[in-house]
Design an enzyme around this catalytic site. Structure first.
Site, PDB file in Angstrom:
ATOM      1  N   LYS A 282       0.744  -1.243  -0.131  1.00 34.61           N
ATOM      2  CA  LYS A 282      -0.106  -0.102  -0.033  1.00 34.61           C
ATOM      3  C   LYS A 282       0.907   1.265   0.077  1.00 34.61           C
ATOM      4  CE  LYS A 282      -3.725  -2.062   2.338  1.00 34.61           C
ATOM      5  NZ  LYS A 282      -4.645  -2.045   3.691  1.00 34.61           N
TER       6      LYS A 282
ATOM      7  N   GLU B  27      -2.968  -1.872   9.348  1.00 37.94           N
ATOM      8  CA  GLU B  27      -2.191  -1.071   8.178  1.00 37.94           C
ATOM      9  C   GLU B  27      -3.023   0.066   8.113  1.00 37.94           C
ATOM     10  OE1 GLU B  27       0.240  -2.500   4.869  1.00 37.94           O
ATOM     11  OE2 GLU B  27      -0.398  -4.431   5.585  1.00 37.94           O
TER      12      GLU B  27
ATOM     13  N   HIS C 273      -2.822   4.842   8.786  1.00 39.26           N
ATOM     14  CA  HIS C 273      -2.908   6.138   8.238  1.00 39.26           C
ATOM     15  C   HIS C 273      -3.928   6.978   8.939  1.00 39.26           C
ATOM     16  CE1 HIS C 273      -1.288   4.630   4.293  1.00 39.26           C
ATOM     17  NE2 HIS C 273      -1.940   3.339   4.702  1.00 39.26           N
TER      18      HIS C 273
END
Length: 339
Positions: A132, A202, A206
């Protein structure tokens, strides 16, 4: 001079492939592979060990064993416990031609370290990831020459986003003389976040106030507490997503014109919004327009990640057979449908 053509009959000679990582994504990959005639799933590794069977693996048995006992290493026969399962599997299964790296990129240097392990092992073949983060892809770019010298064809950013949507943006861009913006918006719905622990961590990385290290250090109880506060929703904006560097490398637009964001619902399999990419640009006639490519709401995250990953793996095998090694992205190469 003899013109040697590689064997391209993949139905009679299916590609032996392995899956590294056997969480939610790895298990979905096993299910995606099962009906395929052009690929045969023969190897898997998790944190505690690996399983290898040249004749092919039974996904139901592997998934059941992993969920009940915590590792594919407990499958008999063929399962082996190991504290360095990836390296041991590489050495034990030299006939595997390609691996899907369904691994959490936590810490952010992990995927590059896995690539380095393959380089050091002397193994030659095709690797595919669904990375990503832009910074993770940048680390792989530093290994380009080493991958090429090692005889490895590495396909990076080959999931949904980056991946399927990045490739769609690369194609949509062809209508324009100049690209003004690429805006990717995703909706993900999963019934239970625990099936995708690493993926959710994950995503948490962010969020404002979090990073890769803080997300990685969170206990399951802390993740639960965060999701309780947000009613199970993760709203992500202006993410550090490798679609930007991939489109920049492909010469389509500078990375600052690419934005990625979305909503992940960790308590409902229905997507909270439709996943799409919008490419806005100026045509040669001077008209400003937007192309929109929208994924069907019924397609799951797993379908939109694993399908493209194996399509890119097949494309990578074709490149590898022609002696083309090194690093490639989903915006550079067209995936090939795996029958």
């Amino acid at each position: 001079m003899t013109n040697h053509q590689p064997n391209t009959d993949l139905t009679n000679n299916p590609i032996p492939v392995g899956v590294l990582g056997f969480g939610g994504l790895g298990q979905a990959a096993a299910r995606v592979l099962t009906p395929k005639q052009e690929m045969c799933w023969v190897a898997a590794a998790d944190q505690k060990g690996y399983i290898y069977s040249p004749e092919g693996l039974d996904p139901d048995l592997c998934i059941r064993t992993y969920r009940d006992r915590g590792s594919v290493a407990d499958i008999e026969p063929g399962g082996t416990h190991s504290t360095q399962s990836i390296i041991d599997l590489i050495n034990h299964a030299p006939l595997v031609k390609g691996y899907f790296l369904a691994l959490p990129n936590l810490p952010n240097t992990f995927m590059a370290s896995v690539a380095q392990a393959f380089i050091n092992s002397g193994w030659q073949g095709v690797l595919v990831d669904a990375l990503k983060r832009t910074s993770a892809v940048e680390q792989l770019l530093e290994l380009q020459e080493e991958l090429k010298a090692a005889g490895i064809t590495y396909m990076t950013g080959c999931g949904a986003t980056p991946g399927l949507l990045t490739a769609a943006a690369a194609i949509a861009a062809q209508s324009y003389a100049e690209i003004h913006s690429v805006n990717i918006t995703f909706g993900v719905g999963i019934a239970n976040w625990e099936a995708y622990r690493a993926t959710i961590r994950e995503d948490i990385a962010h969020l404002p106030g979090y990073n890769v290290e803080t997300a990685r250090a969170m206990t399951d109880a802390e993740v639960e507490a965060l999701l309780d506060k947000t009613n199970g929703l993760l709203k992500l904006e202006n993410m550090e997503h490798a679609d930007d560097i991939m489109l920049e490398l492909a010469g389509i637009c500078s990375r600052d014109r690419v934005t990625v964001g979305g909503i992940v619902d960790t308590r409902n399999p229905k997507k909270p919004l439709s996943t799409n990419v919008q490419v806005t640009g100026r045509t040669f006639e001077g008209k400003i327009s937007t192309h929109t490519f929208t994924l069907g709401d019924e397609t799951s995250m797993a379908a939109n990640v694993c399908g493209p990953a194996f399509g890119y793996l097949k494309a990578g095998v074709k490149l590898h057979q022609r002696g083309i090694y090194g690093l490639f992205t989903a915006a550079e190469v067209m995936p090939q449908f795996v029958r």
